[in-house]
Motif scaffolding. Structure first.
Motif, short mmCIF file in Angstrom:
data_model
loop_
_atom_site.label_atom_id
_atom_site.label_comp_id
_atom_site.label_asym_id
_atom_site.label_seq_id
_atom_site.Cartn_x
_atom_site.Cartn_y
_atom_site.Cartn_z
N UNK A 45 0.83 -1.22 0.00
CA UNK A 45 0.00 0.00 0.00
C UNK A 45 0.85 1.25 0.00
N UNK A 46 1.96 1.23 0.72
CA UNK A 46 2.87 2.38 0.74
C UNK A 46 3.48 2.60 -0.63
N UNK A 47 3.88 1.52 -1.27
CA UNK A 47 4.45 1.60 -2.62
C UNK A 47 3.40 2.13 -3.60
N UNK A 48 2.20 1.59 -3.52
CA UNK A 48 1.13 2.02 -4.43
C UNK A 48 0.84 3.51 -4.27
N UNK A 49 0.76 3.98 -3.03
CA UNK A 49 0.42 5.39 -2.80
C UNK A 49 1.55 6.34 -3.23
N UNK A 50 2.77 5.81 -3.35
CA UNK A 50 3.89 6.67 -3.76
C UNK A 50 3.86 6.99 -5.25
N UNK A 51 3.23 6.12 -6.03
CA UNK A 51 3.19 6.33 -7.47
C UNK A 51 4.45 5.87 -8.19
N UNK A 52 5.43 5.43 -7.44
CA UNK A 52 6.68 4.94 -8.04
C UNK A 52 6.57 3.45 -8.31
N UNK A 53 7.41 2.95 -9.21
CA UNK A 53 7.37 1.53 -9.52
C UNK A 53 8.65 0.80 -9.16
N UNK A 54 9.64 1.52 -8.66
CA UNK A 54 10.88 0.87 -8.28
C UNK A 54 11.43 1.45 -6.99
N UNK A 55 11.96 0.59 -6.14
CA UNK A 55 12.51 1.01 -4.86
C UNK A 55 13.80 0.26 -4.58
N UNK A 56 14.70 0.91 -3.88
CA UNK A 56 15.92 0.25 -3.42
C UNK A 56 15.55 -0.69 -2.28
N UNK A 57 16.35 -1.72 -2.10
CA UNK A 57 16.11 -2.68 -1.02
C UNK A 57 15.94 -1.98 0.32
N UNK A 58 16.83 -1.04 0.62
CA UNK A 58 16.80 -0.38 1.92
C UNK A 58 15.52 0.42 2.13
N UNK A 59 14.94 0.94 1.07
CA UNK A 59 13.66 1.66 1.21
C UNK A 59 12.55 0.70 1.62
#
Length: 123
Positions: A45-59
Motif C-alpha cells: 500500500x505504501x508503494x502504491x500510494x507513492x506512485x513509483x514503480x521501483x525502490x531500493x532494497x533499503x527503502x
C-alpha cells in the motif's frame, strides 16, 4: 493479494537479521498485534500510494521496520499486484552471513616492502 513467497521471505530474513543484531528491535518484532502478512500489505500500500514503480532494497526494508515500530499503523486494504525481487534468498542469506563474518574477523595489516629502482643519472 498474494505476495510471492520470495518477497515475503526476503522481508522476513531482513527483519530476523536486524533482530539478531538489535535486541530492542527483537522485542519490537514480537509484538502480538503485528505479523508478516500485514507487514507485506502495508509495504504494498505504501508503494502504491507513492506512485513509483521501483525502490531500493533499503527503502522497502525501512517500510517493514517502520510497520513494526509504530503501533498505530494499519496495513490497509489488500492490493492486487506483482512484487519483483531482484535477488534470491540464498544470495541474501550469504550476504548476511558474510557481513556477520566480517564483524568477527580482524583485518590483517600487510606491510609492503619498498621498491628500490636503479635509475641512471642524467647528469
Amino acid at each position: 493479494m498474494q505476495a510471492s513467497d520470495t518477497f515475503t521471505a526476503v522481508i522476513q530474513a531482513h527483519l530476523q537479521s536486524r533482530a539478531e543484531s538489535d535486541s530492542l528491535f527483537a522485542e519490537t518484532l514480537k509484538k502480538a498485534n503485528k505479523n508478516i502478512k500485514d507487514c507485506i500489505i502495508y509495504i504494498l500500500n505504501t508503494v502504491k500510494s507513492s506512485g513509483r514503480s521501483g525502490f531500493a532494497d533499503e527503502e522497502v526494508f525501512g517500510m517493514a521496520v517502520h510497520y513494526y515500530d509504530e503501533d498505530d499503523i494499519k496495513p490497509g486494504a489488500k492490493v492486487e499486484c506483482k512484487a519483483v525481487v531482484n535477488h534470491s534468498i540464498l544470495a541474501m542469506d550469504k550476504a548476511i552471513a558474510d557481513r556477520s563474518q566480517e564483524k568477527v574477523e580482524t583485518k590483517k595489516v600487510v606491510k609492503k616492502q619498498p621498491v628500490i629502482v636503479n635509475q641512471s643519472s642524467l647528469f
